[in-house]
Design an enzyme around this catalytic site. Structure first.
Site, PDB file in Angstrom:
ATOM      1  N   HIS A  15       0.848  -1.200   0.000  1.00 38.15           N
ATOM      2  CA  HIS A  15       0.000   0.000   0.000  1.00 38.15           C
ATOM      3  C   HIS A  15       0.883   1.249   0.000  1.00 38.15           C
ATOM      4  CE1 HIS A  15      -4.112   1.740   1.176  1.00 38.15           C
ATOM      5  NE2 HIS A  15      -3.309   2.782   0.978  1.00 38.15           N
ATOM      6  N   HIS A  17       1.169   4.951  -2.254  1.00 35.27           N
ATOM      7  CA  HIS A  17       0.637   5.832  -3.302  1.00 35.27           C
ATOM      8  C   HIS A  17       1.781   6.564  -4.005  1.00 35.27           C
ATOM      9  CE1 HIS A  17      -3.704   5.718  -2.150  1.00 35.27           C
ATOM     10  NE2 HIS A  17      -3.189   5.370  -0.990  1.00 35.27           N
ATOM     11  N   ASP A  19       1.770   9.415  -5.824  1.00 37.40           N
ATOM     12  CA  ASP A  19       1.849  10.882  -5.650  1.00 37.40           C
ATOM     13  C   ASP A  19       2.252  11.272  -4.232  1.00 37.40           C
ATOM     14  OD1 ASP A  19      -0.571  10.022  -4.631  1.00 37.40           O
ATOM     15  OD2 ASP A  19      -1.801  11.554  -5.627  1.00 37.40           O
ATOM     16  N   GLY A 167     -10.156   7.884  -1.839  1.00 39.46           N
ATOM     17  CA  GLY A 167     -10.901   9.141  -1.689  1.00 39.46           C
ATOM     18  C   GLY A 167     -11.948   9.059  -0.596  1.00 39.46           C
ATOM     19  N   HIS A 194      -9.640   0.733  -0.320  1.00 39.87           N
ATOM     20  CA  HIS A 194      -9.568   1.556   0.878  1.00 39.87           C
ATOM     21  C   HIS A 194     -10.910   1.433   1.598  1.00 39.87           C
ATOM     22  CE1 HIS A 194      -6.145   3.615  -0.966  1.00 39.87           C
ATOM     23  NE2 HIS A 194      -5.926   4.220   0.187  1.00 39.87           N
ATOM     24  N   GLU A 197     -11.216   3.366   7.031  1.00 38.80           N
ATOM     25  CA  GLU A 197     -10.207   4.351   7.449  1.00 38.80           C
ATOM     26  C   GLU A 197     -10.876   5.407   8.320  1.00 38.80           C
ATOM     27  OE1 GLU A 197      -8.223   6.286   4.192  1.00 38.80           O
ATOM     28  OE2 GLU A 197      -6.623   7.101   5.457  1.00 38.80           O
ATOM     29  N   ASP A 274       1.780   3.896   3.100  1.00 43.57           N
ATOM     30  CA  ASP A 274       0.722   4.731   2.521  1.00 43.57           C
ATOM     31  C   ASP A 274       1.341   5.827   1.654  1.00 43.57           C
ATOM     32  OD1 ASP A 274      -1.937   5.233   1.996  1.00 43.57           O
ATOM     33  OD2 ASP A 274      -2.301   6.414   3.795  1.00 43.57           O
TER      34      ASP A 274
HETATM   35 ZN   LIG Z   1      -3.990   4.776   0.934  1.00 40.74          ZN
END
Ligand SMILES: [Zn+2]
Length: 332
Positions: A15, A17, A19, A167, A194, A197, A274
């Site tokens: 996991h 990302h 960006d 998101g 996801h 969370e 993350d």
């Molecule tokens: Zn994430």
């Protein structure tokens, strides 16, 4: 375990990302190249007084304008892979939402191809296997997510092995995305989502019912034994991201962090960053956190990495090769 040993032990990360994981060095280089002020780069890091996921997500507003060309996307992938390889991550899944990289006119296919080109270069430069996950965004229109999933299906040869939705979880429950997930299954794309969370254990259960084999974060099930039982029965792996979860206040405090509760009760979990850049972390630091606060042992760390590998979306040959590498790496 000392930090140096933690850094050297072979690891698997599922996991991460694209960006959110750029190094400060690359951010500075890209900001300079795009004519943006260097001071801006500091805003790509989570503020110390981060109060919520919304605060956290604001950092991405700084990063995304730098990732709108094929060249920069390729550099970004290489940058993340270099960071991962430097702490002996032998298998990495990088995820990204192609639609967020189209402000300068790239097509979805061009975005995916550019990231995949970085993956291929990164794999040639470093001793690591990397695959890609394509994220739909929950708040995007159905037509956009449909196109993104179609592009993911068309990119199976471009290192794309699975899909995710990222998101706003609170306002867009998983059921709304069932149609896209059915499409993904038809096209042999694996599913991680996801979920859980932001205090909604029901989302974890629904995500699994819709076909998710892994759950990103999932910490919301810590007070829901039925949801935990369901995860165990379904052999679903929870992708824990400790630093990120504490920063976004998904979990209120370290004492509340459910690592021991999950791991000791036989819930499958893996440890992840993350967003290395935004969260100012790396996988070694995440394990260090578990050693310091939850007395994680080397044998438990091996188990976490082997089960991450088993539940990764790598092909069987890669899993077999790396299982041996990991087992050997922990024998010392
Ligand atoms: Zn994430």
């Amino acid at each position: 375990m000392e930090r140096e040993i933690l850094q050297q032990l072979p690891k698997v990360e599922l996991h991460c990302h694209l960006d959110g994981s750029l190094s400060q060095k690359l951010l500075q280089k890209l900001a300079q190249q795009e004519g943006l002020p260097q001071a801006l780069v500091k805003e790509a890091v989570v503020p110390e007084n981060c109060e919520s996921l919304a605060d956290y997500l604001r950092c991405f507003d700084v990063v995304l304008p730098l990732l709108q060309t094929a060249e920069n996307l390729t550099l970004a992938a290489i940058d993340v892979i270099e960071q991962a390889a430097s702490e002996n991550i032998c298998y990495l899944e990088i995820r990204f939402a192609p639609e967020l990289h189209r402000e300068k006119g790239l097509s979805l296919a061009e975005v995916i191809t550019a990231v995949a080109a970085g993956v291929k270069q990164g794999e040639a430069l470093f001793d690591i296997h990397v695959n890609l996950l394509i994220c739909g965004m929950r708040h995007h229109e159905a037509a956009v997510n449909q196109a993104v999933f179609q592009a993911a299906a068309d990119s199976a040869k471009e290192k794309v092995v699975g899909v995710d939705f990222a998101g706003d979880e609170a306002n867009y429950p998983p059921a709304e995305f069932g149609i896209f997930l059915a499409f993904a299954k038809q096209h042999n794309l694996q599913i991680t989502l996801h979920a859980g969370e932001c205090g909604c254990p029901r989302n974890v259960v629904e995500s699994i019912q819709l076909g998710a084999k892994r759950i990103g974060h999932g910490v919301a099930i810590k007070d829901d034994l039925a949801a935990q039982n369901f995860c165990r029965e379904q052999q679903v792996l929870i992708e824990l991201c400790p630093t990120s979860n504490l920063q976004t206040k998904a979990v209120a405090s370290i004492a509340d962090y459910p690592f021991r509760q999950f791991f000791d009760s036989g819930l499958l979990c893996s440890i992840n960053t993350d967003n290395r850049g935004v969260s100012q972390t790396n996988l070694t630091q995440e394990y260090q956190f578990l050693v310091e606060h939850f007395a994680l042992t080397q044998a438990e760390m091996q188990q976490l990495n082997l089960q991450a590998l088993t539940h990764s979306f790598a092909d069987e040959a890669v899993k077999k090769e790396l299982a041996e590498k990991i087992t050997q790496g922990y024998q010392v």
